[in-house]
Design a protein around this motif. Structure first.
Motif, PDB file in Angstrom:
ATOM      1  N   UNK A 168      71.899   0.286  81.146  1.00  0.00           N
ATOM      2  CA  UNK A 168      70.921   0.100  80.078  1.00  0.00           C
ATOM      3  C   UNK A 168      71.442  -0.878  79.039  1.00  0.00           C
ATOM      4  N   UNK A 169      72.704  -0.726  78.653  1.00  0.00           N
ATOM      5  CA  UNK A 169      73.313  -1.621  77.670  1.00  0.00           C
ATOM      6  C   UNK A 169      73.391  -3.055  78.208  1.00  0.00           C
ATOM      7  N   UNK A 170      73.682  -3.191  79.484  1.00  0.00           N
ATOM      8  CA  UNK A 170      73.736  -4.520  80.107  1.00  0.00           C
ATOM      9  C   UNK A 170      72.349  -5.160  80.077  1.00  0.00           C
ATOM     10  N   UNK A 171      71.336  -4.376  80.439  1.00  0.00           N
ATOM     11  CA  UNK A 171      69.958  -4.887  80.416  1.00  0.00           C
ATOM     12  C   UNK A 171      69.548  -5.306  79.007  1.00  0.00           C
ATOM     13  N   UNK A 172      69.906  -4.495  78.024  1.00  0.00           N
ATOM     14  CA  UNK A 172      69.557  -4.811  76.637  1.00  0.00           C
ATOM     15  C   UNK A 172      70.229  -6.100  76.185  1.00  0.00           C
ATOM     16  N   UNK A 173      71.496  -6.283  76.563  1.00  0.00           N
ATOM     17  CA  UNK A 173      72.223  -7.499  76.170  1.00  0.00           C
ATOM     18  C   UNK A 173      71.605  -8.736  76.814  1.00  0.00           C
ATOM     19  N   UNK A 174      71.236  -8.633  78.086  1.00  0.00           N
ATOM     20  CA  UNK A 174      70.620  -9.752  78.787  1.00  0.00           C
ATOM     21  C   UNK A 174      69.268 -10.104  78.160  1.00  0.00           C
ATOM     22  N   UNK A 175      68.492  -9.088  77.818  1.00  0.00           N
ATOM     23  CA  UNK A 175      67.207  -9.322  77.161  1.00  0.00           C
ATOM     24  C   UNK A 175      67.398  -9.944  75.779  1.00  0.00           C
ATOM     25  N   UNK A 181      78.204 -15.459  77.588  1.00  0.00           N
ATOM     26  CA  UNK A 181      79.441 -14.891  77.036  1.00  0.00           C
ATOM     27  C   UNK A 181      79.145 -14.026  75.811  1.00  0.00           C
ATOM     28  N   UNK A 182      78.202 -14.457  74.987  1.00  0.00           N
ATOM     29  CA  UNK A 182      77.811 -13.632  73.837  1.00  0.00           C
ATOM     30  C   UNK A 182      77.162 -12.338  74.314  1.00  0.00           C
ATOM     31  N   UNK A 183      76.374 -12.418  75.401  1.00  0.00           N
ATOM     32  CA  UNK A 183      75.756 -11.215  75.962  1.00  0.00           C
ATOM     33  C   UNK A 183      76.819 -10.221  76.416  1.00  0.00           C
ATOM     34  N   UNK A 184      77.902 -10.722  76.976  1.00  0.00           N
ATOM     35  CA  UNK A 184      79.009  -9.847  77.365  1.00  0.00           C
ATOM     36  C   UNK A 184      79.561  -9.100  76.151  1.00  0.00           C
ATOM     37  N   UNK A 185      79.675  -9.813  75.018  1.00  0.00           N
ATOM     38  CA  UNK A 185      80.149  -9.197  73.779  1.00  0.00           C
ATOM     39  C   UNK A 185      79.135  -8.165  73.270  1.00  0.00           C
ATOM     40  N   UNK A 186      77.847  -8.508  73.367  1.00  0.00           N
ATOM     41  CA  UNK A 186      76.810  -7.574  72.925  1.00  0.00           C
ATOM     42  C   UNK A 186      76.837  -6.307  73.769  1.00  0.00           C
ATOM     43  N   UNK A 187      77.036  -6.458  75.083  1.00  0.00           N
ATOM     44  CA  UNK A 187      77.110  -5.294  75.969  1.00  0.00           C
ATOM     45  C   UNK A 187      78.314  -4.414  75.635  1.00  0.00           C
ATOM     46  N   UNK A 188      79.362  -5.024  75.123  1.00  0.00           N
ATOM     47  CA  UNK A 188      80.542  -4.250  74.731  1.00  0.00           C
ATOM     48  C   UNK A 188      80.213  -3.286  73.590  1.00  0.00           C
ATOM     49  N   UNK A 189      79.199  -3.653  72.809  1.00  0.00           N
ATOM     50  CA  UNK A 189      78.621  -2.780  71.784  1.00  0.00           C
ATOM     51  C   UNK A 189      79.644  -2.352  70.738  1.00  0.00           C
ATOM     52  N   UNK A 190      80.353  -3.329  70.191  1.00  0.00           N
ATOM     53  CA  UNK A 190      81.303  -3.072  69.118  1.00  0.00           C
ATOM     54  C   UNK A 190      80.632  -3.286  67.764  1.00  0.00           C
ATOM     55  N   UNK A 191      81.214  -2.699  66.754  1.00  0.00           N
ATOM     56  CA  UNK A 191      80.699  -2.900  65.404  1.00  0.00           C
ATOM     57  C   UNK A 191      81.048  -4.298  64.903  1.00  0.00           C
ATOM     58  N   UNK A 192      82.251  -4.773  65.275  1.00  0.00           N
ATOM     59  CA  UNK A 192      82.748  -6.056  64.786  1.00  0.00           C
ATOM     60  C   UNK A 192      82.784  -7.077  65.908  1.00  0.00           C
ATOM     61  N   UNK A 193      82.263  -8.278  65.631  1.00  0.00           N
ATOM     62  CA  UNK A 193      82.225  -9.372  66.590  1.00  0.00           C
ATOM     63  C   UNK A 193      82.936 -10.573  65.975  1.00  0.00           C
TER      64      UNK A 193
END
Length: 259
Positions: free
Chosen positions: A114-121, A145-157
């Motif tokens: 689900x998190x992967x799908x959300x990042x791709x979207x 690459x940014x989507x990969x970071x979004x999927x990681x779902x961290x507070x800090x980027x």
């Protein structure tokens, strides 16, 4: 909260971080600006534990990062370095799924998918999710690459010059996406930028560095001052106001000025 306290870093006799004290502004896009060698990338490296400070401490929610377990740290802070090319055949979806490693250790759950799908979207990559990343344009690849970071779902980027090799269109697109990370996903973004006008346009907070020191930090309006930029970059700036924001105009000495 991320706090940097009395951080020093040297390479041989070269001081690259000189007594850095800083608290990263929460829920904002913070831009690090300054000339080459100012210490911007090194500071990101120390915060992300890719580099170890010679002195001083970085605190994550009050705890020294040296004491935070790696898997917990990877759930809190993500970094995208300047050199992020992966020399293997991966689809966009496979690349993005790497962001779930701190959570899944490779065994993806329904929640991970689900998190992967959300990042791709979120990064508008649905149409190319099954394409090889080496088939993408520069702008699409950086979004992957940014989507990969979004999927990681961290507070800090943390992002080290993510606009490198992107044209104007894709650079603007990337900065709008980073703003949305803050506004829509409640992230805190810290980014190294070379284009000062991009920092003035898209960031909420700017930190100006020179010779390993923080010269000044504040809102774009506070940093986009002639005396600040002249000193930081050893260059004479002309500052202009447009639609309530300050921007710099390249200054070129005329022949008459030289006479």
């Amino acid at each position: 909260m991320i706090e940097i306290k009395n951080v020093h870093k040297k390479y041989g006799s070269l001081v690259v971080l000189d007594d850095i004290n800083l608290t990263i502004k929460e829920g904002a896009v913070t831009a690090l600006i300054g000339p080459n060698g100012a210490g911007k990338s090194t500071l990101l490296g120390v915060i992300s534990k890719l580099l170890e400070a010679d002195q001083g401490t970085v605190l994550l929610d009050g705890e020294p990062i040296s004491k935070v377990k790696p898997h917990n740290f990877a759930k809190a802070i993500a970094i995208l370095k300047q050199t992020n090319q992966i020399n293997v055949n991966l689809t966009v979806r496979e690349l993005v799924s790497f962001g779930r490693w701190p959570h899944s250790k490779g065994n993806l759950t329904t929640f991970d998918e689900q998190k992967i799908n959300e990042a791709i979207q979120f990064l508008r990559l649905k149409e190319v999710e099954h394409k090889n990343i080496n088939q993408l344009s520069g702008g699409q690849k950086q979004r992957a690459y940014i989507a990969m970071i979004v999927a990681q779902d961290t507070k800090y980027v943390l992002l080290d010059e993510p606009l490198n090799n992107l044209d104007m269109r894709y650079s603007v697109d990337m900065m709008l996406i980073l703003q949305d990370l803050v506004k829509k996903l409640n992230k805190t973004v810290m980014i190294v930028l070379h284009d000062i006008n991009f920092a003035a346009t898209f960031s909420d907070h700017i930190i100006a560095m020179k010779d390993g020191k923080i010269i000044k930090e504040g809102t774009p309006d506070q940093i986009m001052e002639k005396d600040v930029l002249d000193y930081v970059f050893d260059h004479e700036f002309c500052i202009a106001g447009v639609n309530g924001k300050k921007y710099f105009i390249y200054y070129q000495e005329s022949v008459d000025d030289k006479l």
